[in-house]
Scaffold this active site. Structure first.
Site, mmCIF file in Angstrom:
data_model
loop_
_atom_site.group_PDB
_atom_site.id
_atom_site.type_symbol
_atom_site.label_atom_id
_atom_site.label_comp_id
_atom_site.label_asym_id
_atom_site.label_seq_id
_atom_site.Cartn_x
_atom_site.Cartn_y
_atom_site.Cartn_z
ATOM 1 N N LYS A 185 -14.870 -9.083 -1.917
ATOM 2 C CA LYS A 185 -14.197 -8.925 -0.623
ATOM 3 C C LYS A 185 -14.357 -7.497 -0.092
ATOM 4 C CE LYS A 185 -9.443 -8.145 0.899
ATOM 5 N NZ LYS A 185 -9.200 -6.762 0.474
ATOM 6 N N ARG B 159 -7.114 -4.808 7.425
ATOM 7 C CA ARG B 159 -7.179 -3.390 7.088
ATOM 8 C C ARG B 159 -8.585 -2.815 7.328
ATOM 9 N NH1 ARG B 159 -4.007 0.673 6.929
ATOM 10 N NH2 ARG B 159 -4.975 2.343 5.788
ATOM 11 N N ARG C 209 -0.251 3.656 4.384
ATOM 12 C CA ARG C 209 -1.711 3.706 4.192
ATOM 13 C C ARG C 209 -2.351 4.525 5.317
ATOM 14 N NH1 ARG C 209 -3.775 -2.252 2.773
ATOM 15 N NH2 ARG C 209 -5.445 -1.128 1.724
ATOM 16 N N ILE D 4 -4.839 7.109 7.506
ATOM 17 C CA ILE D 4 -6.308 7.214 7.596
ATOM 18 C C ILE D 4 -6.715 8.651 7.962
ATOM 19 C CG2 ILE D 4 -6.761 4.763 8.083
ATOM 20 C CD1 ILE D 4 -7.182 5.636 11.054
ATOM 21 N N GLN E 63 -7.872 10.964 6.176
ATOM 22 C CA GLN E 63 -9.126 11.429 5.566
ATOM 23 C C GLN E 63 -10.355 10.864 6.289
ATOM 24 O OE1 GLN E 63 -9.104 13.882 3.028
ATOM 25 N NE2 GLN E 63 -7.028 13.804 3.864
ATOM 26 N N ASP F 219 -5.606 -2.766 -7.626
ATOM 27 C CA ASP F 219 -5.631 -4.151 -7.148
ATOM 28 C C ASP F 219 -5.443 -5.167 -8.279
ATOM 29 O OD1 ASP F 219 -5.953 -3.208 -4.615
ATOM 30 O OD2 ASP F 219 -8.114 -3.548 -4.528
HETATM 31 N N1 EPU Z 1 -5.162 7.896 1.494
HETATM 32 C C1 EPU Z 1 -4.732 8.949 2.257
HETATM 33 N N2 EPU Z 1 -5.425 9.193 3.427
HETATM 34 C C2 EPU Z 1 -6.480 8.458 3.823
HETATM 35 C C3 EPU Z 1 -6.902 7.387 3.024
HETATM 36 C C4 EPU Z 1 -6.223 7.135 1.855
HETATM 37 O O1 EPU Z 1 -3.774 9.634 1.926
HETATM 38 O O2 EPU Z 1 -7.046 8.758 4.874
HETATM 39 C C5 EPU Z 1 -4.476 7.610 0.218
HETATM 40 C C6 EPU Z 1 -3.801 6.244 0.233
HETATM 41 O O3 EPU Z 1 -2.512 6.305 0.779
HETATM 42 C C7 EPU Z 1 -3.814 5.884 -1.239
HETATM 43 C C8 EPU Z 1 -5.115 6.518 -1.739
HETATM 44 O O4 EPU Z 1 -5.464 7.515 -0.791
HETATM 45 O O5 EPU Z 1 -2.740 6.505 -1.888
HETATM 46 C C9 EPU Z 1 -6.273 5.559 -1.891
HETATM 47 O O6 EPU Z 1 -6.456 4.801 -0.694
HETATM 48 P P1 EPU Z 1 -7.878 4.221 -0.265
HETATM 49 O O7 EPU Z 1 -8.286 4.863 0.995
HETATM 50 O O8 EPU Z 1 -8.790 4.280 -1.439
HETATM 51 O O9 EPU Z 1 -7.506 2.707 0.040
HETATM 52 P P2 EPU Z 1 -8.072 1.801 1.196
HETATM 53 O O10 EPU Z 1 -9.473 2.166 1.493
HETATM 54 O O11 EPU Z 1 -7.114 1.710 2.319
HETATM 55 C C10 EPU Z 1 -9.128 0.047 -0.396
HETATM 56 C C11 EPU Z 1 -9.015 -1.431 -0.592
HETATM 57 C C12 EPU Z 1 -7.678 -1.768 -1.223
HETATM 58 C C13 EPU Z 1 -7.515 -1.007 -2.531
HETATM 59 C C14 EPU Z 1 -7.742 0.484 -2.321
HETATM 60 C C15 EPU Z 1 -7.756 1.287 -3.614
HETATM 61 C C16 EPU Z 1 -10.312 -2.286 1.215
HETATM 62 C C17 EPU Z 1 -10.337 -2.973 2.511
HETATM 63 N N3 EPU Z 1 -9.129 -2.080 0.684
HETATM 64 O O12 EPU Z 1 -8.065 0.399 0.489
HETATM 65 O O13 EPU Z 1 -7.734 -3.152 -1.493
HETATM 66 O O14 EPU Z 1 -6.227 -1.204 -3.033
HETATM 67 O O15 EPU Z 1 -9.007 0.703 -1.655
HETATM 68 O O16 EPU Z 1 -8.752 0.827 -4.462
HETATM 69 O O17 EPU Z 1 -11.346 -1.954 0.657
HETATM 70 C C18 EPU Z 1 -6.881 -5.291 -1.861
HETATM 71 O O18 EPU Z 1 -8.048 -5.682 -1.984
HETATM 72 O O19 EPU Z 1 -5.878 -6.011 -2.132
HETATM 73 C C19 EPU Z 1 -6.637 -3.939 -1.397
HETATM 74 C C20 EPU Z 1 -5.453 -3.545 -0.956
#
Ligand code: EPU
Length: 421
Positions: free
Chosen positions: A22, A93, A122, A124, A126, A307
């Site tokens: 996914k 997302r 969550r 964004i 970064q 996850d």
């Molecule tokens: N974070 C920040 N700023 C940002 C981005 C992230 O502070 O700009 C923090 C988040 O709050 C979190 C950490 O960094 O504490 C990691 O977040 P990440 O950006 O890696 O998560 P994501 O990209 O939003 C993806 C997956 C999630 C999975 C996470 C961690 C997708 C669409 N989603 O989310 O998947 O939990 O990486 O591996 O790829 C799921 O599949 O159920 C799911 C939630």
């Protein structure tokens, strides 16, 4: 409204085939916006997040053909808009990847803030930091991000992420692909889907190196052209079925997996007492359903994935002894399912980032509610283990990320059905 109804207590026996990942698919499909020509993407899971993305792309002017057996052919040569439908964008997302892809190809993007599973804050920031480093002007309102070229134009640059972020790493990779010069992402995430995105883009003509390490380099190219690419198997879907077998007992061949991606999950389940045999692209798991307590701390890849937190928690609730489960990526993720598990008889005490799980050997069926995708998957596992009937509400969360879950579980001998009300 539909619910899952599970009559628990059966062992799982047989073979389950894992679908395409996914979190790779939801990045690779928007990345097709970077390509002028036809992209044939194979092993695309048929899940609701993918269907929404395809609707978004089609609405932007992409030609989308869905063929049997997980093949999607996309042609984004004639895109007419850089403003994706906000109602669709807010349903998931990963729609944030539209920002990086549109910025790189069209030098502008106007994208609503994403929705999706809401188990934690969550941000964004970064992603935005990356776009700014690449020369974008970013105008953020309460519900939109508008990206345009800044006064010095868009070009490659060095970006050091403050937190290891999967989404920011992939979004910056996409944004940098068609910009002049070199981009270097430091403190990048290393998840298998990042390597998969880079492999897809390189197949289409991009120059990306270092994906899978903490430094990713992107040398901008003028144009990406079409090609064929197959998405990797889903690490978390495979881990979910393995956790189900470990907790409920059984003997299952999990096929279409990359065993190396499963190492961290495999070793925890082995520690808890499951027998696991790795083959080239499949894994056999054998369990008597009598597990031992353990300690797990979630971490970015190659650590134990956040996850899989909820699914391993169910294994802990039925294991002998006291387990400790620490979440280091999303602190508030426990709240999506621990109360529901408690209503099934689980004994879980949450202390900050750590859940202390006193294993009781069994659970009892109850009416519960999925609050997010993985929380929902964990409740399904709990239902398989529990004595009696479990009914799960809000199954749309589960269908966001698990292809044909009912069919797959039924073929393993589970008594599960969808009840339409
Ligand atoms: N974070 C920040 N700023 C940002 C981005 C992230 O502070 O700009 C923090 C988040 O709050 C979190 C950490 O960094 O504490 C990691 O977040 P990440 O950006 O890696 O998560 P994501 O990209 O939003 C993806 C997956 C999630 C999975 C996470 C961690 C997708 C669409 N989603 O989310 O998947 O939990 O990486 O591996 O790829 C799921 O599949 O159920 C799911 C939630």
């Amino acid at each position: 409204m539909a619910r899952y109804e599970i009559n628990g207590g059966n062992r799982l026996e047989g073979t389950v085939t894992i679908s395409g990942a996914k979190n790779a698919a939801v990045a690779i499909l928007p990345a097709a916006l970077l390509v002028e020509g036809k992209c044939r993407v194979e092993n695309v899971p048929d899940i609701s997040d993918v269907r929404i993305l395809l609707d978004i792309l089609s609405d932007l002017g992409a030609q989308v053909e869905v063929e049997p057996d997980g093949v999607v052919v996309l042609d984004c040569t004639n895109i007419r808009s850089t403003h994706p439908n906000p109602e669709l964008v807010r349903q998931m997302r990963a729609s944030y990847y539209l920002m990086g892809a549109l910025l790189s190809r069209f030098h502008k993007a106007n994208v609503a803030l994403p929705g999706g599973c809401n188990f934690a804050s969550r941000p964004i920031d970064q992603h935005i930091k990356g776009f700014v480093a690449l020369g974008a002007d970013v105008e953020e309102t309460e519900d939109y991000v508008n990206l345009t070229p800044g006064p010095y134009g868009l070009q490659g640059n060095r970006v050091s992420l403050d937190v290891v972020s999967v989404g920011a790493t992939m979004n910056i990779i996409m944004a940098a692909c068609l910009l002049p010069g070199q981009t270097v992402i430091e403190n990048a995430a290393k998840e298998p889907h990042i390597v998969d995105l880079a492999n897809f883009l390189n197949t289409m003509g991009a120059h990306i190196s270092g994906a899978g390490t903490d430094t990713v380099k992107i040398r901008g190219v003028e144009k990406l052209v079409g090609g064929t690419y197959a998405i990797i198997p889903d690490q978390i879907e495979a881990g979910t079925y393995m956790a189900a077998v470990a907790a409920a007992g059984g003997n299952v061949l999990v096929q279409n997996v990359i065993p190396k991606h499963m190492d961290c999950i495999t070793s925890k389940l082995q520690e808890m007492g499951a027998r696991i045999i790795n083959y080239d692209d499949s894994i056999r798991i054998i369990s008597e359903g009598k597990l031992k307590h353990t300690t797990v701390k979630t971490r970015p890849y190659p650590g134990f994935p956040t996850d899989m937190q909820a699914q391993i928690c169910v294994c802990m609730t039925v294991a002998q002894g006291i387990s400790r489960l620490t979440e280091s990526v999303y602190e508030t993720r426990f709240f999506g399912y621990c109360t529901e598990l408690a209503s099934m008889g689980a004994d879980i005490l949450i202390n900050g980032k750590t859940a202390i799980v006193s294993g009781r050997g069994d659970l009892t069926g109850a009416d519960v509610r999925a609050h997010d995708l993985r929380a929902g998957a964990a409740l399904v596992i709990a239902g398989l283990v529990a004595k009696g009937i479990t009914r799960i509400d809000n199954i749309h969360f589960i269908e966001r990320g698990y292809e044909r879950m009912i069919e797959k579980l039924t073929s393993l001998g589970v008594d599960i059905k969808v009840i339409e009300e």
